[in-house]
Design an enzyme around this catalytic site. Structure first.
Site, PDB file in Angstrom:
ATOM      1  N   ASP A  18      50.721  76.916  -5.994  1.00  0.00           N
ATOM      2  CA  ASP A  18      50.759  78.254  -5.420  1.00  0.00           C
ATOM      3  C   ASP A  18      51.023  79.200  -6.584  1.00  0.00           C
ATOM      4  OD1 ASP A  18      51.085  80.371  -3.472  1.00  0.00           O
ATOM      5  OD2 ASP A  18      53.250  80.162  -3.764  1.00  0.00           O
ATOM      6  N   ASP A  20      52.231  83.076  -6.419  1.00  0.00           N
ATOM      7  CA  ASP A  20      53.332  84.039  -6.332  1.00  0.00           C
ATOM      8  C   ASP A  20      54.673  83.348  -6.114  1.00  0.00           C
ATOM      9  OD1 ASP A  20      51.240  85.767  -6.500  1.00  0.00           O
ATOM     10  OD2 ASP A  20      51.345  86.455  -4.417  1.00  0.00           O
ATOM     11  N   ASP A 191      56.589  77.771  -3.190  1.00  0.00           N
ATOM     12  CA  ASP A 191      57.896  78.331  -2.844  1.00  0.00           C
ATOM     13  C   ASP A 191      58.050  78.582  -1.354  1.00  0.00           C
ATOM     14  OD1 ASP A 191      57.740  81.670  -2.307  1.00  0.00           O
ATOM     15  OD2 ASP A 191      55.988  80.675  -3.143  1.00  0.00           O
TER      16      ASP A 191
END
Length: 275
Positions: A18, A20, A191
């Site tokens: 991922d 961001d 996250d």
């Protein structure tokens, strides 16, 4: 430090990241709001609103409903934008805005996976015009990102493909079929709890700076939890980069050349062994 190299008699593997708050410390899309304002694409009110969205996003992560509202807002915001102008703004400001936000720990992991013979794939909900150039400076082999509908060179405000939730997992599976990746031996990092489908699709999932929901999930499933806390300019990781030749990477979606330091910062700093 020992890094296990791929046995090339076995199926290929990959590491899916991922973007961001996993590889970079902010939302990649919202990071460009000031540049879009300076380019005349948005007004001051929109800048303030995206700044607030960035604050909320960083403070506690974004759940499904917040992500949907953000998608709807950004889709409406970009309606009518000239695609080429967006690409040019991203190309001109990419290194100033994004390079300082890249986590040192993430860059090292990317280096290690490449050194071990694995492909690196960025899988992000942000738009392709932003994600693909970022993937280029990171040395990613593939990028999966949200794509907007374009007509007559302008965004319509509609989403052609939304790289979010289950769609990320499907994209990972499709890419594995195309590239011949063995997902049971592959890695994934995120996250957000919204990426659980992607994380559970590989044999080695990692929660990075997890939101509360993902942390609970990681504990329940005994997934490793990593903390990335050192954003650093890629060039700062290799002080001698300035004196070495620069490798030009042509990015189709960006329509411009970007300098990539990955060739020269490989193996400078090592992290825990990847098996």
């Amino acid at each position: 430090m020992l890094v296990l190299v791929e046995n090339h008699s076995l199926p290929r593997t990959a590491a899916f990241f991922d973007l961001d708050k996993t590889v970079i410390a902010k939302s990649s899309t919202l990071a460009f709001s000031k540049s879009f304002y300076q380019g005349g694409l948005i007004n001051r009110r929109a800048v303030l609103r995206t700044a607030y969205a960035q604050f909320v996003y960083l403070l506690g992560g974004a759940d499904h409903d917040q992500m949907e509202r953000m998608r709807e807002y950004l889709s409406a915001l970009c309606r009518g934008w000239n695609v080429q102008q967006v690409r040019e703004i991203v190309a001109e400001t990419l290194h100033d805005l994004i390079d300082p936000l890249i986590y040192d720990e993430a860059a090292s992991l990317i280096e290690e996976h490449h050194a071990a013979g694995r492909d690196v794939v960025i899988v992000s909900t942000s738009g392709a015009e932003v994600v693909e150039p970022i993937g280029a400076i990171l040395g990613a082999d593939h990028v999966v990102a949200t794509r907007m509908v374009v007509e007559d060179g302008r965004y319509t405000g509609e989403v052609a493909y939304y790289a979010y939730g289950e769609n990320k997992a499907k994209a990972v599976a499709e890419l594995a079929d195309t590239e011949g990746y063995d997902l049971a031996r592959s890695y994934a990092y995120s996250d957000s709890a919204t990426d659980v489908p992607m994380l559970e699709s590989v044999g080695h999932p990692y929660a990075v700076n997890p939101d509360r929901a993902l942390r609970r999930e990681a504990v329940a499933r005994e997934w490793p939890v990593l903390t990335f806390s050192r954003p650093v300019r890629l060039r700062q990781r290799v002080p001698s980069l300035q004196s070495r030749p620069v490798l030009a990477l042509t990015v189709a979606m960006a329509g411009a050349a970007f300098t990539a330091g990955l060739l020269w910062y490989v193996s400078r700093r090592r992290r825990p062994v990847l098996s």
